[in-house]
Write a protein that holds these residues in place. Sequence first.
Motif, PDB file in Angstrom:
ATOM      1  N   MET A 145       0.856  -1.184   0.000  1.00 15.65           N
ATOM      2  CA  MET A 145       0.000   0.000   0.000  1.00 15.65           C
ATOM      3  C   MET A 145       0.891   1.232   0.000  1.00 15.65           C
ATOM      4  SD  MET A 145      -3.391   0.739   2.292  1.00 15.65           S
ATOM      5  CE  MET A 145      -2.714   1.735   3.601  1.00 15.65           C
ATOM      6  N   LEU A 188      -2.544  -2.953  -3.196  1.00 13.55           N
ATOM      7  CA  LEU A 188      -3.800  -2.586  -2.536  1.00 13.55           C
ATOM      8  C   LEU A 188      -4.232  -1.174  -2.926  1.00 13.55           C
ATOM      9  CD1 LEU A 188      -3.078  -4.061   1.009  1.00 13.55           C
ATOM     10  CD2 LEU A 188      -4.300  -5.130  -0.905  1.00 13.55           C
ATOM     11  N   ASN A 189      -5.474  -1.066  -3.360  1.00 12.45           N
ATOM     12  CA  ASN A 189      -6.035   0.212  -3.796  1.00 12.45           C
ATOM     13  C   ASN A 189      -6.549   0.966  -2.578  1.00 12.45           C
ATOM     14  OD1 ASN A 189      -7.598   2.305  -4.734  1.00 12.45           O
ATOM     15  ND2 ASN A 189      -8.667   1.107  -6.278  1.00 12.45           N
ATOM     16  N   PHE A 190      -5.751   1.937  -2.117  1.00  7.09           N
ATOM     17  CA  PHE A 190      -6.082   2.673  -0.893  1.00  7.09           C
ATOM     18  C   PHE A 190      -7.206   3.683  -1.120  1.00  7.09           C
ATOM     19  CE2 PHE A 190      -2.125   4.006  -2.913  1.00  7.09           C
ATOM     20  CZ  PHE A 190      -2.435   5.297  -3.343  1.00  7.09           C
ATOM     21  N   SER A 193     -10.099   2.656  -2.509  1.00  7.97           N
ATOM     22  CA  SER A 193     -11.300   1.858  -2.760  1.00  7.97           C
ATOM     23  C   SER A 193     -12.207   1.726  -1.537  1.00  7.97           C
ATOM     24  CB  SER A 193     -10.906   0.454  -3.251  1.00  7.97           C
ATOM     25  OG  SER A 193     -10.226  -0.260  -2.237  1.00  7.97           O
ATOM     26  N   LEU A 209     -11.008  -2.885   0.589  1.00 10.13           N
ATOM     27  CA  LEU A 209      -9.622  -3.180   0.958  1.00 10.13           C
ATOM     28  C   LEU A 209      -9.548  -4.459   1.802  1.00 10.13           C
ATOM     29  CD1 LEU A 209      -7.027  -1.668   0.299  1.00 10.13           C
ATOM     30  CD2 LEU A 209      -7.184  -0.514   2.496  1.00 10.13           C
ATOM     31  N   CYS A 250      -7.775  -8.149   0.822  1.00  9.36           N
ATOM     32  CA  CYS A 250      -6.797  -8.863   1.662  1.00  9.36           C
ATOM     33  C   CYS A 250      -7.291 -10.266   1.998  1.00  9.36           C
ATOM     34  CB  CYS A 250      -6.526  -8.081   2.945  1.00  9.36           C
ATOM     35  SG  CYS A 250      -5.526  -6.598   2.672  1.00  9.36           S
ATOM     36  N   LEU A 298      -7.895   3.379   7.476  1.00 12.48           N
ATOM     37  CA  LEU A 298      -7.581   2.182   6.688  1.00 12.48           C
ATOM     38  C   LEU A 298      -6.605   1.287   7.442  1.00 12.48           C
ATOM     39  CD1 LEU A 298      -7.095   3.379   2.982  1.00 12.48           C
ATOM     40  CD2 LEU A 298      -9.146   2.493   4.076  1.00 12.48           C
TER      41      LEU A 298
END
Length: 517
Positions: free
Chosen positions: A68, A92-94, A96, A101, A105, A128
């Motif tokens: 991330m 990871l699309n922070f 989204s 998220l 994972c 997050l």
Amino acid sequence: MSAFDSAAAQSTIFDALVASARKYGAKKPILEDQERTPLTYLDLIRAAFALGRKIAGFTAKGERVGVMLPSSSGGVVTFFALHAFGRVPTMLNFTSGIRNLKAACELAGVRTVLTSHRFVEQGKLHDLIDALETMTKVVYLEDVRKTVGLPDRLFAAAAGALPKQFRVPTRPGDPGVILFTSGSFGTPKGVVLSQANLVANARQIAAHIRLDPDWVFFNPLPIFHCFGLTGGALLPILEGMKAFQYPSPLHIKQIPPLVKDTGAAVLFATDTFLNQYARSAERDELAGLTFVVCGAEKVRDETHNLIAEKFGPIPILEGYGATEASPVIAVNLPQDNRRGTVGKLLPGVETRLEPVEGIPGGGRLLVRGPNVMAGYLNAQGGIDAPSGGWHDTGDVVAMSDDDWIRILGRVKRFAKIGGEMVSLTAAEDLATAVWPDSRHAVIALPDPKKGERLILVTDRRDAEPGPLVAHAQQIGAPELAVPRKIIKVPEIPVLGTGKTDYPAIQRIVDAELQRVA
């Protein structure tokens, strides 16, 4: 530009990096970010070994490790560090949201997430992190770097001299990255791209467009998105060009001066961002570009015209791709740039068009080739490979005899109104033609009389159906394609990739219709 050699593309990512260092020179500066500390190939390889050795201490070979990080030298070094030790970067699309998220994972089985204190502070991502810490171990790269000592530096120096002897051996068919689709139309899917997929796509692009090792590629797009990762980072580095990484495409005022200052020849962008850069920029700030590559959304005529009028004849090369294809499937050429198309098919990509009822002159596009994914992650942690190697893009396209592609719309983006198939994309184009300075999204809702009806959501404050009807009549477009219901909003929601967020649009429409019911 050279012929595409599919056999040469059968390489692991780290070995492709080492081969490029040999080809273009270990001392060649190849990576830079806003800190303005360029890294050479040798610097990048040594940094990958030093950091990777530390990460290997708390992860296992083959483990899917969450990343991330923004587009930055640190993000790219981390990607190669994981490859040096046989780990799988899971991007990871922070942007989204917490729900997506955590789902990402869980789907990928991520136990460790790599991030940075500075990034979390600047991005205000503490919520997050709190959510991720309930299911993963979050590791900060600044803390890892503090533990790098003399033995690690000596190891990295030796490994830099003999990288193939020190890297953990992997195979081209092994996972190269796990990415998550943008979620424009629902829950993101986990896409597994092999190492050979990523290397092949870089080689396909290089065989398609003539690239110059003296160029600087300016990439403000996120590396959690395939366009930013393959196009903005891997392609330039593997083809001998400096990759300049910038952490956010949203910094409209900061980016144009940096494009000039870095001597960038190529800018990666989406239509929305490019239009904003062009409006903000001084005349000399984008004028040095050789071309711009745009993906993720249609490039408007207004953007083409704005660039040409303000900065000169800089081609905006519209391209087309999918995460599942690493991502590039087609792109226009500097010497043959056809507006209204998404370019010519890349070498090595096979296509199949399947008829779609009610849509003549096009078909549903399926693609197969060395860049097409290993498969989607399934709930059991395995990989579901595409049947026969074919990926169904879900896009309806028309193809010319010389393999130029024109997008007619997504299969999901057609409505059946009065028995006729109507493209929601065409309805959006209608609104864009009438109000080019605004942003628009069209969705379809069930209608008891006509089957479905169109709703236009727009940030144009004075939008009314009248001008849309008049323009449709003027260009001979069917009146069925004109939305009669218009909802005005302060801004159109977009995903971190620049694409319209259609689930959010749907929620806006539902809320508005409930309010007036």
